[in-house]
Every structure is written in structure tokens, then in C-alpha cells.
Design an enzyme around this catalytic site. Structure first.
Site, PDB file in Angstrom:
ATOM      1  N   GLU A 111      -2.971  64.684 -25.104  1.00  0.00           N
ATOM      2  CA  GLU A 111      -4.121  64.295 -25.987  1.00  0.00           C
ATOM      3  C   GLU A 111      -3.860  65.207 -27.095  1.00  0.00           C
ATOM      4  OE1 GLU A 111      -8.902  63.362 -26.619  1.00  0.00           O
ATOM      5  OE2 GLU A 111      -7.968  63.444 -24.539  1.00  0.00           O
ATOM      6  N   GLU A 122     -12.773  63.788 -15.481  1.00  0.00           N
ATOM      7  CA  GLU A 122     -11.434  64.688 -15.931  1.00  0.00           C
ATOM      8  C   GLU A 122     -11.342  66.198 -15.564  1.00  0.00           C
ATOM      9  OE1 GLU A 122     -11.720  63.484 -19.923  1.00  0.00           O
ATOM     10  OE2 GLU A 122     -13.255  61.880 -20.321  1.00  0.00           O
TER      11      GLU A 122
END
Length: 370
Positions: A284, A174
């Protein structure tokens, strides 16, 4: 409470004090934390991909970024040759899994019901994703903001997830930007990477807070502040991130703009040793429901995607790398927003200038949804 760790126990060759208060230690490239990993004890550093990083996979003449972003420490000096810059952070948590992240990533076997099972009381998302194929990488350009984070144990981030496997076997690499006081001690947007091989269980970490990611860049410091940031109805500043698998060298490379940052060796992984099954782009936040109410932690710009350019946050030029090393359109994109009263995503029609893109984000708790 998880144990805390420094980025490195080695004496820096040079230290740089940034105007924003960060301290960057220039560590010899072979003294970086990666080589504390048992699988990397005798690893020889790869300095560049087996293919030219500015090939057709990433056009160095792209005019995507109209405004330049830097890391603040770069204005105060540079690291010598054969060293890498590491952010000194005595308060950094090793992992972001201090709240259980059940089913965080979309697996190849996910259904609509699986997506609804994402825990709405911990981590909330507004994402676009593709799945079901074999992917060797992903790319996107993301504008950078400084969202409000309500308290020191919540965070807000925008990133690319490259995912292999499902359930407890999920592997990820990520990269993106985050405002995370629990990791970095302040509310500044910072460049970050993350990886796991067991769905955020016992493996993986941010940046180089544990061994695994091998840095090659002398210019980019993981975790360092990004500036300037986008402003509401003002100038927009963005970063381009590119993750690609190099089969010849058996690594996943990370590139920021035209700078190769480093790589994750595929030996760290199980499913990602071969390919990814899902690519996700988006935002997020963590919602700990302070005082029994939804958090006011913002995602992206803190404004809903319907506000569009200069109001909302965006991801543009979404692309995936297929098994033939071709950077291409992701095809059919799916979206998921954990709670559209607080955070949303809006896919837009592909354009010549922005390719596949979307707006996303939101304010968290607001007057219409207390």
C-alpha cells in the site's frame, strides 16, 4: 492535525541508544500503554499462547529465511527481564488515518465494483486476498526493502491484514514493515502493527501509540528499524509474520519469526471477537498527487513484479489458519491493483520451496506513465 503522544508516560528502567539514532526505553511490562485502555484495567498478561507457538502451525525448523534480519538497537544492548522495549518517538502520529481511507479493506460482501471504488487518489494497493470463510489467522514471509517515499506525508508499506466485518464496522489487526516519515520521522523500514474496530474511525493506532496491543517480548521493539534490507539484484532479507487467534485466551497473537511479540485482546473488537472474514497480503502507498502528478513513492522494491526474484518484492508461503487451528494453503487467491500503470501484482504457481507466493510493487510515476 491529530494530537501527538508518547509511547509511555512511565519512567524507563533502562534506555538504549541505537547506532542508527533510535532510543529504546525498557518499560516494566505492567507499565506499558495497553493498560490505559478501560477494558484492560485488570488484565493479567498472558506470556505464551495456550498452544505451543512452534507447533505444526509454525515450524521452527523452517528454512525460509536464508539471511538474518535484526533490529539495529539489539546490537547496543538488551532490556532486562520483566520489561518490554518501546521506541521513543516524540513525533509519532497516533493513527494512519490522516487521509480518509474509504473502503480500504476488502469486506466479505465486496464485489468487483466495490474493489474499483477504492480511492485511486489517496491510497493505492497491490494485494492478494481470500474471503468468504471463517479465518483464525494468517502467515507470510515478506522481503524487506527501503522504498523511496516522495514526501513526509506519504508512506509505503507491506503487510498482512486480518479483517472482520465490512463498511464502517470493519475490524482489523495488521502487521508488516513500513517507510513512513510522518509516523517515524525518517525513511527507514520499520516493523509495525495496527488495529481498528471502526474502519479507521476513532479507534486503533500504530504499535503502542494508544492502548490496546499487549506486548510480551523483551527482544522485539515495535517501530524499530529493520536491517539489513534487500538490494536490487543482491542479497534478499525477509521476515516471517504470523497472526493467530487463541480461542482459549480470547486474543490474537502476533509472532515474528519464532518470537512471540504480543497480542490484541478480542475484547477490543466486535467482528474479530469471533473470526476474520478476509485475509489480505500486499503493498500500500499513499498518493497525494504532488503538483497534480502521480506520486513517485515506490511500493516494495520500486520495481514491477515481472522482474521476479531479486528485482521485485515478494510475499511467499502464504497460509491461513482455519477454525480447526490448521495452518493451510489459502486456496483460491484473488488479486487487486488500484492502478497497474504504477503498481502491480503477479501471482505465481505454487512451489514446494515457496508455497503460494506472488511478486508485487512498482515505481509510482515513471517514464511510461507520467
Amino acid at each position: 492535525m491529530l494530537s501527538l503522544c508518547d509511547a509511555s508516560n512511565n519512567t524507563p528502567i533502562k534506555s538504549i541508544k541505537s547506532q542508527d539514532g533510535d532510543i529504546i526505553d525498557c518499560i516494566h511490562i505492567y507499565d506499558q500503554p495497553a493498560f490505559d485502555h478501560p477494558l484492560l484495567k485488570n488484565h493479567t498478561i498472558l506470556m505464551r499462547p495456550s498452544f505451543h507457538p512452534n507447533s505444526e502451525l509454525l515450524n521452527p525448523h523452517s528454512q525460509e529465511n536464508t539471511n538474518s534480519i535484526t533490529q539495529s538497537w539489539q546490537l547496543s544492548g538488551k532490556c532486562p527481564d520483566n520489561t518490554i522495549p518501546i521506541l521513543r518517538n516524540q513525533n509519532a502520529r497516533k493513527t494512519k488515518k490522516y487521509v480518509m481511507k474509504q473502503n480500504e479493506t476488502v469486506s466479505q460482501s465486496s464485489s468487483d465494483d466495490d474493489m474499483k471504488s477504492l480511492d485511486p487518489y489517496t491510497h493505492e494497493y497491490a494485494i492478494a486476498y481470500v474471503q468468504g470463510d471463517k479465518y483464525h489467522g494468517a502467515k507470510a514471509t515478506i522481503n524487506v526493502w527501503q522504498p523511496y517515499v516522495q514526501n513526509r506525508i506519504e508512506f509505503s508499506l507491506s503487510q498482512i491484514w486480518v479483517v472482520g466485518g465490512h463498511d464502517s464496522t470493519i475490524n482489523t489487526v495488521e502487521a508488516g514493515w513500513t517507510v513512513d516519515p510522518s509516523v517515524f520521522g525518517d525513511n527507514k523500514p520499520r516493523l509495525f502493527t495496527y488495529w481498528t474496530r471502526d474502519h479507521y474511525g476513532s479507534t486503533g493506532c500504530y504499535n503502542m501509540f494508544c492502548p490496546g496491543f499487549v506486548q510480551t517480548s523483551t527482544k522485539i521493539a515495535l517501530g524499530a528499524n529493520i536491517s539489513p534490507v534487500s538490494t536490487y539484484h543482491g542479497p534478499q532479507f525477509d521476515i516471517s509474520l504470523y497472526i493467530v487467534k487463541d480461542e482459549q485466551f480470547a486474543v490474537w497473537w502476533l509472532q515474528l519469526g519464532n518470537d512471540v511479540v504480543g497480542y490484541w485482546p478480542t475484547s477490543l473488537f466486535t467482528n474479530l471477537a469471533d473470526s476474520a472474514s478476509t485475509i489480505q497480503w500486499g503493498g500500500e502507498v499513499i498518493n497525494l498527487k504532488p503538483n497534480g502528478q502521480h506520486t513517485t513513492t515506490q511500493m516494495g522494491s520500486g520495481h514491477f513484479p515481472e522482474e521476479g526474484f531479486k528485482g521485485a518484492s515478494y510475499f511467499k508461503n502464504l497460509q491461513v489458519v482455519d477454525v480447526s487451528k490448521t495452518l493451510r494453503s489459502p486456496g483460491t487467491l484473488y488479486t487487486f491493483a488500484a492502478n497497474s500503470n504504477y503498481y502491480r501484482i503477479l501471482l505465481e504457481k505454487s512451489s514446494d520451496a515457496w508455497g503460494n507466493y506472488f511478486y508485487y510493487g512498482g515505481p509510482g510515476r515513471n517514464a511510461n506513465c507520467p
